[in-house]
Design an enzyme around this catalytic site. Structure first.
Site, PDB file in Angstrom:
ATOM      1  N   HIS A 270      37.503  32.244  37.133  1.00  0.00           N
ATOM      2  CA  HIS A 270      38.210  33.111  38.546  1.00  0.00           C
ATOM      3  C   HIS A 270      37.939  34.682  38.976  1.00  0.00           C
ATOM      4  O   HIS A 270      37.979  34.732  39.967  1.00  0.00           O
ATOM      5  CB  HIS A 270      40.183  32.938  37.857  1.00  0.00           C
ATOM      6  CG  HIS A 270      40.664  34.245  38.244  1.00  0.00           C
ATOM      7  ND1 HIS A 270      41.390  33.711  39.677  1.00  0.00           N
ATOM      8  CD2 HIS A 270      41.155  35.391  38.228  1.00  0.00           C
ATOM      9  CE1 HIS A 270      42.516  34.436  40.083  1.00  0.00           C
ATOM     10  NE2 HIS A 270      42.458  34.984  39.198  1.00  0.00           N
ATOM     11  N   VAL A 271      36.584  35.449  37.726  1.00  0.00           N
ATOM     12  CA  VAL A 271      36.676  36.579  38.260  1.00  0.00           C
ATOM     13  C   VAL A 271      35.497  36.542  39.479  1.00  0.00           C
ATOM     14  O   VAL A 271      34.812  37.713  39.716  1.00  0.00           O
ATOM     15  CB  VAL A 271      36.688  36.886  37.152  1.00  0.00           C
ATOM     16  CG1 VAL A 271      35.640  38.759  37.083  1.00  0.00           C
ATOM     17  CG2 VAL A 271      37.727  37.240  36.233  1.00  0.00           C
ATOM     18  N   HIS A 272      34.239  35.156  39.389  1.00  0.00           N
ATOM     19  CA  HIS A 272      33.389  34.929  40.384  1.00  0.00           C
ATOM     20  C   HIS A 272      32.624  36.129  39.770  1.00  0.00           C
ATOM     21  O   HIS A 272      31.193  36.710  40.094  1.00  0.00           O
ATOM     22  CB  HIS A 272      33.403  35.884  41.698  1.00  0.00           C
ATOM     23  CG  HIS A 272      35.074  34.540  42.267  1.00  0.00           C
ATOM     24  ND1 HIS A 272      34.577  34.951  43.284  1.00  0.00           N
ATOM     25  CD2 HIS A 272      35.141  33.412  41.296  1.00  0.00           C
ATOM     26  CE1 HIS A 272      35.599  33.927  43.680  1.00  0.00           C
ATOM     27  NE2 HIS A 272      35.637  32.918  42.680  1.00  0.00           N
TER      28      HIS A 272
ATOM     29  N   HIS B 213      40.424  41.469  39.990  1.00  0.00           N
ATOM     30  CA  HIS B 213      41.480  40.144  38.476  1.00  0.00           C
ATOM     31  C   HIS B 213      41.121  41.005  37.558  1.00  0.00           C
ATOM     32  O   HIS B 213      42.222  40.965  36.667  1.00  0.00           O
ATOM     33  CB  HIS B 213      40.781  39.124  38.139  1.00  0.00           C
ATOM     34  CG  HIS B 213      40.672  38.269  39.897  1.00  0.00           C
ATOM     35  ND1 HIS B 213      41.385  38.236  40.977  1.00  0.00           N
ATOM     36  CD2 HIS B 213      39.605  37.671  40.436  1.00  0.00           C
ATOM     37  CE1 HIS B 213      41.295  37.361  41.482  1.00  0.00           C
ATOM     38  NE2 HIS B 213      39.769  37.266  41.242  1.00  0.00           N
TER      39      HIS B 213
END
Length: 533
Positions: free
Chosen positions: A395-397, A368
């Site tokens: 979002h990015v984990h 991302h």
């Protein structure tokens, strides 16, 4: 081990515990990367787990949840009655079958007040042979008004006119009164939670920290990692993209999540904003049906009239929750609402201004990387001009905290960006960094169509000028590590807040990252004309 050999370890531990956390007031921190740790148990809870199974009968409420309204004198209670249906042909329940009533008061045996609300059902439909459709139970939302700030309320929800259709007694505490000297004790921040065994670890750690409020920054239950027959994967596009006519979902995962989370959501207010896994396309290109239906939002109270972006006050904090997956252009409704909302903020009443959304603007992971650049280009200057103090994303984990930054440049008046995007979901953890050799993503890669296009290009100035990626950890990135966990924000007063990141793999008392975020309003507030500090 002998007692004498333990002494150095005990002394070192004592120093670590007593050491004062770093502060943003000291200027940009030296960039730190923590090596990859244990991934944990990223496997979804099965539908046979007692924690996700339906435990009520008839019209009794389940999946009870509390959400905040725009101010501390009001709150939302939500729940579901009746059973969902799955099949080729499903018939929605009639919402008028069951009333939406909350009885509440200051003691469990004295629920003297009553409020009524609204109910609805939603469906997830696929016009393709062989796919199963879904229709929900009856979802209820009731707004309680005239509450006292900072007060514990007991409540029951359901329909008192139907036998055995009221819930047990739950309790929650309203937020502190709006004002510059009033703050909640602890605010938990989590993203990309999912419903895995890692999720259970995150939630257990979070609850032990006794938060007064939870912010969930999108990607709730990952129902769209499943086919409608209940077959799941940790990468939908890898496993199913070439074999299904549409991106399917398995909607019962939402119900499983609501049941598992009820002990938390029924007692601790939780504010949610949408992520990409909530898009869930279906018939007639409809999206976000489950997200928009299941949660209550202070949309009307904050003037947005949208479930995707809204604002609310908690003591001396004004929160703005924004949407990364609906129109954010300067010409759009969200941007116009944001301008009006920020104009109304009185920093002498709510000194802190905190924003949250799903996809981060400042991430140095390959996954991302610069994906939300279009949103940043449209909105960053506006948020900066009104002196936003902190931005929370997911979002990015992986976990990452920035130094104060604006337009990729260190700026003492820019917000601190904190990404908490790994609360326990089953998707792959982000591990590689865009500044590592061979890991810079292709600038021409296909963007997420719901992100509004792809605006990122090579940097034109600074150490990365002429390149799409830095060749080292950027100076705006203060701390990053691939770990599951949650964060705790403790706002101490008008200018100081303590932020801590708690990793799942650590003991409860262990902190992975911590920093004092210090506001300097006399130096940094540009547009506000009503300053007291």
């Amino acid at each position: 081990m002998r007692r004498a050999s333990l002494l150095p370890l005990l002394l070192a531990a004592a120093v670590a515990v007593s050491a004062e956390p770093a502060s943003t007031l000291s200027g940009p921190a030296r960039s730190v990367t923590v090596p990859l740790g244990d991934r944990g148990h990223a496997v979804d809870l099965p539908d046979t787990d007692p924690r996700v199974q339906r435990r009520v009968t008839g019209w009794a409420p389940e999946q009870v949840a509390v959400a905040l309204s725009a101010e501390s004198t009001s709150a939302w209670i939500s729940w579901i009655t009746g059973e969902f249906q799955m099949g080729g042909a499903v018939k929605p329940l009639d919402p008028s079958t069951v009333g939406s009533v909350v009885r509440y008061g200051l003691a469990a045996d004295s629920l003297l007040h009553e409020a009524a609300g609204e109910s609805l059902v939603y469906s997830q439909l696929y016009p393709f042979e062989g796919l199963q459709n879904y229709t929900s139970g009856i979802i209820h939302h009731v707004r309680l008004q005239g509450l006292e700030p900072g007060t514990k309320y007991y409540y029951q929800c359901g329909d008192p006119a139907i036998p055995n259709a009221m819930s047990g007694v739950h309790a929650f505490r309203t937020m502190p009164a709006v004002g510059p000297k009033s703050y909640p004790g602890r605010i938990a921040v989590v993203g990309d939670l999912g419903l895995t065994y890692n999720t259970t670890s995150t939630v257990e750690h979070m609850v032990r920290n006794q938060p007064d409020l939870v912010l969930l920054l999108g990607d709730v239950c990952y129902a769209n990692l499943y086919l409608t027959n209940g077959t799941g994967t940790d990468c939908y596009s890898c496993t199913f993209a070439n074999s299904t006519p549409v991106h399917e979902t398995y909607q019962p995962r939402w119900d499983y999540w609501g049941r598992y989370m009820e002990p938390v959501t029924s007692s601790i207010p939780m504010m949610v904003v949408e992520g990409n896994h909530e898009i869930e396309e279906q018939i007639h290109n409809k999206t976000f049906a489950s997200y928009s239906s299941r949660f209550a939002f202070p949309s009307e109270e904050s003037g947005s009239f949208s479930p995707f972006y809204y604002s609310f006050d908690v003591g001396g904090i004004h929160f703005v929750m924004l949407a990364a997956y609906v129109d954010y252009k300067k010409s759009g409704e969200q941007y116009r609402w944001l301008e009006k909302d920020l104009e109304k903020v009185d920093r002498s009443v709510t000194p802190w201004l905190i924003a949250g959304w799903h996809a981060p603007w400042y991430t140095t992971y390959k996954a991302h990387y610069r994906e939300a650049e279009c949103m940043r280009v449209e909105m960053e200057e506006l948020l900066y001009s009104y002196g936003v103090d902190v931005v929370f994303t997911g979002h990015v984990h992986a976990y990452e905290r920035s130094n104060r930054v604006f337009n990729y440049t260190l700026d003492p008046c820019g917000p601190v960006h904190i990404s908490v995007g790994d609360g326990g979901n089953r998707e792959k953890m982000a591990t590689s960094h865009a500044d590592e050799a061979g890991h810079c993503p292709d600038p021409a890669s296909t963007p997420d169509p719901f992100m509004g296009g792809f605006c990122a290009s090579n940097f034109t100035s600074g150490p990365a000028a002429g390149s799409f990626c830095w060749d080292r950890q950027p100076e705006y990135s203060a701390y990053r590590e691939s770990s599951f966990g949650h964060g705790i924000l403790e706002v101490k007063n008008e200018t100081h807040a303590l932020w801590r990141w708690h990793r799942n793999q650590d003991l409860h008392a262990t902190v992975g990252d911590e920093v004092y975020i210090v506001r300097e309003p006399d130096k940094c507030l540009v547009k506000s004309t009503r300053l007291a500090y």
